[in-house]
Scaffold this motif. Structure first.
Motif, short mmCIF file in Angstrom:
data_model
loop_
_atom_site.label_atom_id
_atom_site.label_comp_id
_atom_site.label_asym_id
_atom_site.label_seq_id
_atom_site.Cartn_x
_atom_site.Cartn_y
_atom_site.Cartn_z
N THR A 63 12.54 -39.80 2.87
CA THR A 63 11.92 -38.82 2.05
C THR A 63 10.97 -39.05 1.83
OG1 THR A 63 14.28 -38.62 0.93
CG2 THR A 63 12.44 -38.09 -0.70
N ASP A 177 14.78 -31.60 4.59
CA ASP A 177 15.03 -33.13 4.06
C ASP A 177 16.58 -33.38 3.60
OD1 ASP A 177 15.83 -36.19 3.39
OD2 ASP A 177 14.12 -35.77 1.28
N GLU A 178 17.43 -33.22 4.46
CA GLU A 178 19.01 -33.29 3.61
C GLU A 178 19.28 -31.64 3.52
OE1 GLU A 178 21.00 -36.81 2.90
OE2 GLU A 178 19.24 -37.65 2.31
#
Ligand SMILES: Nc1ncnc2c1ncn2[C@@H]1O[C@H](COP(=O)(O)OP(=O)(O)OP(=O)(O)O)[C@@H](O)[C@H]1O
Ligand SMILES: [Mg+2]
Length: 273
Positions: A63, A177-178
């Motif tokens: 991240t 991000d995920e």
């Protein structure tokens, strides 16, 4: 998003024609005794149109990396270059999709107004903005849902709204991000195929962080495996699987099985086979 002015184009690092160059980037949170080096001397380049998955252990710094690429964090050393220009703020044609759609969507705004949010300060006419919103919602299969509110939709639909909002930026580069970590397995497969579809439709370059090793291989042209924190690139693996990908035949392909095992070994700190 707003753009901060380019610095210099005189000494562009990385290979010719790269869209994104990550040039020896480190980031340290805090200072003095509380300093924490999250990413260390990261170096890679991404070419236009590539789909790059990024995997690594929890807390590795994934991240942090995406936030640095989006201009939300300044690297402590090194630099990020987009279109041959060193970035000093959030680039105009970059959009980011986060894991937690329930926090990224504004519950008091309708779906259409959530998608229109990034266009608020733009010079576009209302008609143009409405057209972009309709087209973006259509692209994620939510045409006709503009008047609903996020809380009236399922988790998978809410994440599609978040993707539509990212599309409203008309991004060249999309950072994710995920994004599918909070949805069930079947919804997830649908969202994976949706992302591959819109990537072609909008001719985007995508960087996609995931914990799911199979997903990283299924989606990507390349998988970057990061080490434990402070993250550095331990492997940059080309994924030469046939396209278009298919949830059944791609996942049973012998190369897929081999590649996913290789990535799994690297993520778990073992030797590649
Ligand atoms: N704002 C912050 N201040 C201080 N340290 C931070 C901050 N944000 C992250 N860190 C630390 O930096 C390291 C990397 O965090 P980061 O969130 O980038 O990892 P990640 O790979 O995304 O983890 P996950 O897989 O769990 O999402 C971690 O050790 C984390 O505790
Ligand atoms: Mg993270």
């Amino acid at each position: 998003m707003t753009t901060t002015a380019p610095a210099s184009t005189s000494t562009v690092p990385g290979p010719d024609g790269a869209l994104l160059v990550v040039d020896h980037v480190s980031h340290t949170y805090g200072s003095g005794e509380r300093a924490h080096l999250a990413i260390r001397d990261l170096e890679f380049a991404v070419h236009p149109g590539e789909f790059v998955s990024i995997v690594g252990p929890s807390g590795a710094g994934k991240t942090t990396l995406l936030r640095t690429l989006a201009g939300l964090l300044q690297p402590s050393s090194g630099g990020v270059w987009v279109h041959g220009t060193r970035i000093t703020g959030v680039p105009d044609d970059m959009a980011m999709v986060f894991q937690d759609y329930s926090r990224s969507l504004l519950p008091w705004l309708s779906v259409a107004k959530n998608v229109a949010f990034p266009l608020a300060g733009s010079a576009r006419s209302k008609a143009e903005r409405d057209e972009i919103v309709d087209e973006s919602l259509e692209a994620v299969g939510l045409g006709g849902f503009g008047d609903r509110y996020p809380w009236q939709l399922s988790g998978g639909m809410q994440q599609r709204v978040a993707i539509a909002r990212a599309l409203a930026y008309r991004p060249t580069l999309m950072l994710m991000d995920e994004p599918f970590a909070s949805v069930d397995a079947q919804t997830r497969e649908g969202l994976e195929d949706l992302v591959l579809r819109i990537r072609d439709q909008y001719d985007m370059t995508i960087l996609f962080v995931t914990h799911d090793i199979d997903e990283s291989v299924y989606l990507a042209d390349r998988v970057l495996v990061l080490s434990r924190s402070p993250a550095h690139v331990v492997e940059d693996l080309a994924i030469d699987l046939p396209s278009p990908r298919d949830q059944i035949s791609t996942r049973e392909h012998a190369d897929f099985v081999h590649l996913r095992s290789r990535v799994a070994r690297l993520v778990h700190g073992g030797e590649p086979d």
